[in-house]
Design a protein around this motif. Structure first.
Motif, short mmCIF file in Angstrom:
data_model
loop_
_atom_site.label_atom_id
_atom_site.label_comp_id
_atom_site.label_asym_id
_atom_site.label_seq_id
_atom_site.Cartn_x
_atom_site.Cartn_y
_atom_site.Cartn_z
N ALA A 144 217.22 22.41 52.84
CA ALA A 144 215.96 21.77 53.24
C ALA A 144 214.80 22.33 52.43
N ALA A 145 214.80 23.65 52.19
CA ALA A 145 213.75 24.25 51.37
C ALA A 145 213.80 23.74 49.94
N SER A 146 215.00 23.50 49.42
CA SER A 146 215.13 22.98 48.05
C SER A 146 214.52 21.59 47.94
N LYS A 147 214.76 20.75 48.93
CA LYS A 147 214.15 19.42 48.91
C LYS A 147 212.63 19.51 49.05
N ALA A 148 212.17 20.48 49.83
CA ALA A 148 210.73 20.67 49.97
C ALA A 148 210.11 21.12 48.65
N VAL A 149 210.82 21.96 47.92
CA VAL A 149 210.32 22.40 46.61
C VAL A 149 210.20 21.21 45.66
N LEU A 150 211.19 20.34 45.66
CA LEU A 150 211.12 19.14 44.81
C LEU A 150 209.88 18.31 45.15
N SER A 151 209.64 18.13 46.43
CA SER A 151 208.49 17.33 46.85
C SER A 151 207.18 17.99 46.45
N GLY A 152 207.05 19.29 46.72
CA GLY A 152 205.82 19.99 46.40
C GLY A 152 205.55 20.05 44.91
N VAL A 153 206.59 20.34 44.13
CA VAL A 153 206.43 20.43 42.68
C VAL A 153 206.07 19.07 42.08
N ALA A 154 206.67 18.00 42.60
CA ALA A 154 206.36 16.66 42.09
C ALA A 154 204.89 16.32 42.27
N ILE A 155 204.34 16.62 43.44
CA ILE A 155 202.91 16.35 43.68
C ILE A 155 202.04 17.25 42.81
N MET A 156 202.45 18.49 42.64
CA MET A 156 201.70 19.40 41.78
C MET A 156 201.66 18.89 40.34
N LEU A 157 202.79 18.38 39.87
CA LEU A 157 202.83 17.86 38.50
C LEU A 157 201.96 16.63 38.34
N VAL A 158 202.00 15.74 39.33
CA VAL A 158 201.14 14.55 39.28
C VAL A 158 199.67 14.96 39.27
N ALA A 159 199.33 15.93 40.13
CA ALA A 159 197.95 16.41 40.17
C ALA A 159 197.56 17.04 38.84
N GLY A 160 198.49 17.77 38.22
CA GLY A 160 198.19 18.39 36.93
C GLY A 160 197.99 17.36 35.84
N LEU A 161 198.83 16.32 35.82
CA LEU A 161 198.70 15.28 34.81
C LEU A 161 197.38 14.53 34.92
#
Length: 285
Positions: A144-161
């Motif tokens: 569950a934590a791994s899926k949460a990391v995917l979700s959080g990192v994806a939003i972080m990358l979008v925000a960075g772009l």
């Protein structure tokens, strides 16, 4: 029996036999993980199942936080202007990253884990192998934590772009995202241990997750709350996750790092321990 002894019936033989001591236990013991590696098999099993539906799963996990980010960020941003010296959407992006970790980890630990435990009986099948309940629960929490990391990192990358997060400073938020994922997955596992059905999860979503989402600084600064409410937010794990992730994504120094990390770690350890105890009682009923 000698040749001169009269033959005895089968019932008489069974009745005279010594009692059989039942030594089989329904589930493997001990409660804690057997070693530091067994949980990986549970994690890998869940990964192989998820991989078949990875794309729709990712879209589902990202849709809700993205709607918050762009709907509120662009809409309210025109009215609010800057918050703490940055645009409102940049302020919201960091909070949305933290909240998406909470949502993803919680839903996976509740709905998906409950299905594997109660509906599909996958946990029972796994525990016929040399794995303990602790191995299974730890594997579920880390998945569950791994899926949460995917979700959080994806939003972080979008925000960075889009220029709403500062790199490489934002990379420092990765360990925080992992810790927050474990924390919220462990908390949700307690709810799973108590849930008689899927409907039970609505209580946790309505009474715990929604207030935490509104009172943890995701959508507005905590300074806007009354003093009593500000003090109450210090016990909310999401508030500590936001306090770590937001300055890292905005390229600012982080204050009270030890306090925030300590609170998240304490929640993770205590919640996982309580979940293990409750799940053992449930599985042995």
């Amino acid at each position: 029996m000698s040749e001169l002894d009269p033959p005895r019936s089968t019932d008489a033989i069974v009745a005279s036999a010594p009692p059989v001591v039942q030594t089989h236990q329904r589930y493997p013991q001990p409660l804690l993980p057997r070693n530091a590696r067994n949980w990986m098999m549970v994690w890998y099993r869940n990964y192989m199942v998820w991989k078949k539906l990875a794309v729709p799963s990712l879209i589902g996990n990202l849709a809700d936080p993205m709607i918050y980010l762009f709907g509120l960020g662009l809409g309210l941003g025109l009215l609010v202007g800057n918050v703490h010296g940055v645009s409102y959407i940049a302020f919201l992006a960091a909070g949305t990253t933290a909240s998406s970790v909470m949502m993803s980890a919680s839903f996976e630990s509740m709905y998906s884990a409950f299905s594997r435990m109660h509906v599909q009986r996958t946990w029972e099948a796994i525990m016929h192998a040399p794995l303990t309940l602790g191995d299974v629960v730890l594997g579920e929490v880390l998945w569950a934590a791994s899926k949460a990391v995917l979700s959080g990192v994806a939003i972080m990358l979008v925000a960075g772009l889009l220029g709403y997060a500062q790199f490489p400073s934002a990379l420092g938020a990765l360990p925080v995202i992992v810790l927050a994922g474990v924390t919220f997955a462990s908390l949700a596992m307690i709810v799973t241990a108590l849930a008689p059905s899927y409907d039970f999860f609505m209580f946790y979503q309505t009474l715990v997750m929604t207030p935490m989402l509104l009172l943890s600084g995701v959508f507005f600064p905590l300074e806007q709350l009354p003093e009593g409410a500000q003090a109450a937010t210090q016990v909310l794990p999401l508030a500590h996750a936001v306090a770590l992730i937001r300055p890292l994504m905005l390229g600012r120094p982080v204050e009270n790092v030890a306090l925030h990390v300590g609170v998240l770690a304490a929640y993770a350890v205590v919640a996982l321990t309580v979940a293990l105890v409750l799940l053992r009682k449930r599985m042995l009923r």
